[in-house]
Design a protein around this motif. Structure first.
Motif, PDB file in Angstrom:
ATOM      1  N   TRP A  36     -39.186  24.425 -81.453  1.00 34.23           N
ATOM      2  CA  TRP A  36     -40.072  24.066 -80.348  1.00 34.23           C
ATOM      3  C   TRP A  36     -41.533  24.182 -80.765  1.00 34.23           C
ATOM      4  O   TRP A  36     -42.360  23.326 -80.429  1.00 34.23           O
ATOM      5  N   ALA A  37     -41.871  25.237 -81.509  1.00 30.85           N
ATOM      6  CA  ALA A  37     -43.264  25.410 -81.953  1.00 30.85           C
ATOM      7  C   ALA A  37     -43.709  24.220 -82.801  1.00 30.85           C
ATOM      8  O   ALA A  37     -44.842  23.747 -82.687  1.00 30.85           O
ATOM      9  N   GLY A  38     -42.802  23.724 -83.652  1.00 31.14           N
ATOM     10  CA  GLY A  38     -43.149  22.580 -84.483  1.00 31.14           C
ATOM     11  C   GLY A  38     -43.387  21.321 -83.679  1.00 31.14           C
ATOM     12  O   GLY A  38     -44.221  20.482 -84.044  1.00 31.14           O
ATOM     13  N   ARG A  39     -42.678  21.154 -82.567  1.00 30.51           N
ATOM     14  CA  ARG A  39     -42.832  19.950 -81.743  1.00 30.51           C
ATOM     15  C   ARG A  39     -44.011  20.035 -80.783  1.00 30.51           C
ATOM     16  O   ARG A  39     -44.614  19.011 -80.435  1.00 30.51           O
ATOM     17  N   SER A  40     -44.310  21.248 -80.331  1.00 35.57           N
ATOM     18  CA  SER A  40     -45.277  21.404 -79.237  1.00 35.57           C
ATOM     19  C   SER A  40     -46.652  21.873 -79.690  1.00 35.57           C
ATOM     20  O   SER A  40     -47.591  21.880 -78.898  1.00 35.57           O
TER      21      SER A  40
ATOM     22  N   ASP B  79     -31.075  22.767 -85.436  1.00 34.38           N
ATOM     23  CA  ASP B  79     -30.285  22.609 -86.660  1.00 34.38           C
ATOM     24  C   ASP B  79     -30.602  21.296 -87.376  1.00 34.38           C
ATOM     25  O   ASP B  79     -30.504  21.206 -88.601  1.00 34.38           O
ATOM     26  N   ALA B  80     -30.983  20.272 -86.607  1.00 33.52           N
ATOM     27  CA  ALA B  80     -31.236  18.951 -87.204  1.00 33.52           C
ATOM     28  C   ALA B  80     -32.405  18.980 -88.169  1.00 33.52           C
ATOM     29  O   ALA B  80     -32.478  18.181 -89.111  1.00 33.52           O
ATOM     30  N   THR B  81     -33.343  19.924 -87.954  1.00 28.36           N
ATOM     31  CA  THR B  81     -34.511  20.010 -88.843  1.00 28.36           C
ATOM     32  C   THR B  81     -34.474  21.268 -89.691  1.00 28.36           C
ATOM     33  O   THR B  81     -35.444  21.585 -90.386  1.00 28.36           O
ATOM     34  N   GLY B  82     -33.389  22.006 -89.626  1.00 30.85           N
ATOM     35  CA  GLY B  82     -33.268  23.219 -90.424  1.00 30.85           C
ATOM     36  C   GLY B  82     -34.011  24.405 -89.862  1.00 30.85           C
ATOM     37  O   GLY B  82     -34.207  25.406 -90.564  1.00 30.85           O
ATOM     38  N   ALA B  83     -34.418  24.330 -88.602  1.00 34.30           N
ATOM     39  CA  ALA B  83     -35.133  25.456 -87.985  1.00 34.30           C
ATOM     40  C   ALA B  83     -34.177  26.630 -87.803  1.00 34.30           C
ATOM     41  O   ALA B  83     -32.998  26.455 -87.491  1.00 34.30           O
TER      42      ALA B  83
END
Length: 448
Positions: A101-105, A90-94
């Motif tokens: 997780w895909a955005g981070r990993s 929610d913090a990044t609007g995902a």
């Protein structure tokens, strides 16, 4: 991993440290400690000199690291499930945890989604034992995914052949899970998937047949409704495509191509690539597919407006007779005249020969092809490929016109011979000269 040093407090002592509401927590010493030990252990593994190990030690490393990979994946799933519960995306609007997780990993969304679904499944009591087996290193990730999917696929009820609806006891799913977990010790994910489709035959045999029939009917219906075929020309002489077909059609196509690619049908030279290495199966299957299409019986092709679905090649008389020329296909693409002459021997392609002003001089006819009786006679006479040293049998050969049909040659036995696909290409390749010897054998030599 190494034990906790005596001068450090046990990691459990760091759990539950109080902080004032609304303040940002500091990095947990517990997490720092655990991660440092994990990285240190992996660094130690990376420092092992594999060349000096015995075979038994290499096998042991393979087995143990495979189990460790499963254990790490289970712990990753546990943490991802916690991130899902806390809605950290929610913090990044995902939209959901797998997007976050895909955005981070740098995982693809599909990979992250698959593992996220597995993580959520392990949180359910029904699938907790599967997660525990993965955590113990007894199970592989794909096996776990198959077991979860097979158990979830068991319906709440089954309609029998007599038309009676039978409610499936909830305990049946737990029995199915336990049976598949036991089977995972001896079967890989592919075999488990087959077992999973018929798991009711084992845990509820009185309902298994009805459920299998319903499952197969659903799969067949979806397969037929979603069949597709896409093919594109890349502009560089190749086509690329993908297709989705019912499984039985795929099995039939694969069986046909495997028969054409069978090494017993080819000489050793045909099984080697341009560098002399053995052709991989995918290359041989590709060549088999080419042969499959080129040799499809012309009289069996479907008709449109009363005309067989053949390709028409347009060329001038000079192009037809020339060694270095091109021909125009009716879809606007081009091929070499040599390729057109080769295909005219027996493929479903018709050459339309034009004069200098573009008028049709001759339109190819299907009688240019050797008949079945002529093919049998050629097989009896030639015994197989007539190229000297080639051992391809008659069933694997094409019928070739010595005096090309495209240049007025007759379709009769005296003007025909058997050539394997490779030597048939050479016979129409302007870079090679073909010599017919007194024993009816031919040889090829590259032109200088």
């Amino acid at each position: 991993m190494s034990a906790v040093p005596a001068d450090q407090p046990h990691p459990g002592a760091w759990v539950g440290v109080w902080r004032a509401p609304g303040t940002q927590p500091e990095a947990s010493p517990l997490v720092d400690h655990v991660l440092s030990r994990v990285h240190a252990s992996l660094a130690e593994v990376g420092e092992v000199s594999l060349g000096g190990l015995s075979d038994a030690d290499v096998e042991r490393l393979v087995d143990e690291l495979t189990g460790v990979t499963s254990r790490l994946t289970r712990e990753l799933c546990r943490v991802v499930a916690e991130a899902d519960r806390r809605r950290l995306g929610d913090a990044t609007g995902a939209r959901d945890v797998h997007q976050w997780w895909a955005g981070r990993s740098r995982h693809t969304h599909a990979d992250a989604a698959r593992l996220s679904r597995l993580a959520r499944a392990f949180e359910e009591p029904l699938h907790a034992p599967t997660g525990q087996a993965l955590a113990a290193g007894e199970l592989r990730v794909e096996q776990a995914r198959v077991i979860v999917g097979a158990v979830d696929a068991i319906p709440a009820s089954v309609r029998t052949a007599e038309g009676v609806t039978r409610i499936i006891d909830p305990g049946v799913r737990a029995q199915a899970r336990d049976h598949l977990l036991a089977a995972a010790a001896e079967h890989d994910a592919k075999a488990l998937r087959r077992l999973g489709k018929r798991i009711l035959d084992v845990v509820a045999p009185e309902l298994g047949e009805a459920q299998e029939a319903a499952t197969l009917a659903g799969e067949e219906s979806r397969a037929g409704a979603t069949a597709d075929f896409v093919m594109d020309d890349d502009g560089n002489g190749r086509c690329h495509g993908r297709f989705s077909l019912p499984s039985y059609i795929g099995a039939m196509l694969k069986r046909h191509l495997l028969a054409l690619a069978n090494p017993a049908r080819h000489t050793e030279a045909e099984l080697r690539d341009e560098r002399g290495g053995w052709k991989p199966l995918c290359r041989r299957m590709g060549e088999a597919f080419i042969e499959y299409v080129e040799r499809y019986p012309v009289d069996a092709t479907p008709q449109t407006s009363g005309v067989n679905a053949t390709i028409v090649i347009t060329m001038t008389l000079e192009q037809l007779l020339g060694e270095h020329a091109t021909a125009l296909l009716d879809d606007g693409t081009r091929m070499s005249a040599a390729q057109a002459r080769r295909l005219a021997c027996e493929a479903g392609i018709i050459p339309a020969v034009l004069d200098g002003e573009g008028r049709v001089l001759d339109l190819g006819r299907s009688r240019r092809l050797f008949t079945k009786a002529q093919r049998i006679a050629l097989g009896l006479r030639d015994g197989g490929c007539t190229a000297r040293g080639c051992e391809t049998t008659a069933s694997g050969c094409h019928a070739h016109h010595d005096d090309p049909w495209s240049r007025g040659g007759l379709t009769d036995l005296a003007n025909g011979r058997l050539l394997c696909p490779r030597h048939h290409r050479l016979a129409h390749d302007s870079r090679y000269a073909m010599t017919v010897h007194a024993d009816n054998k031919v040889t090829f030599a590259r032109r200088t």
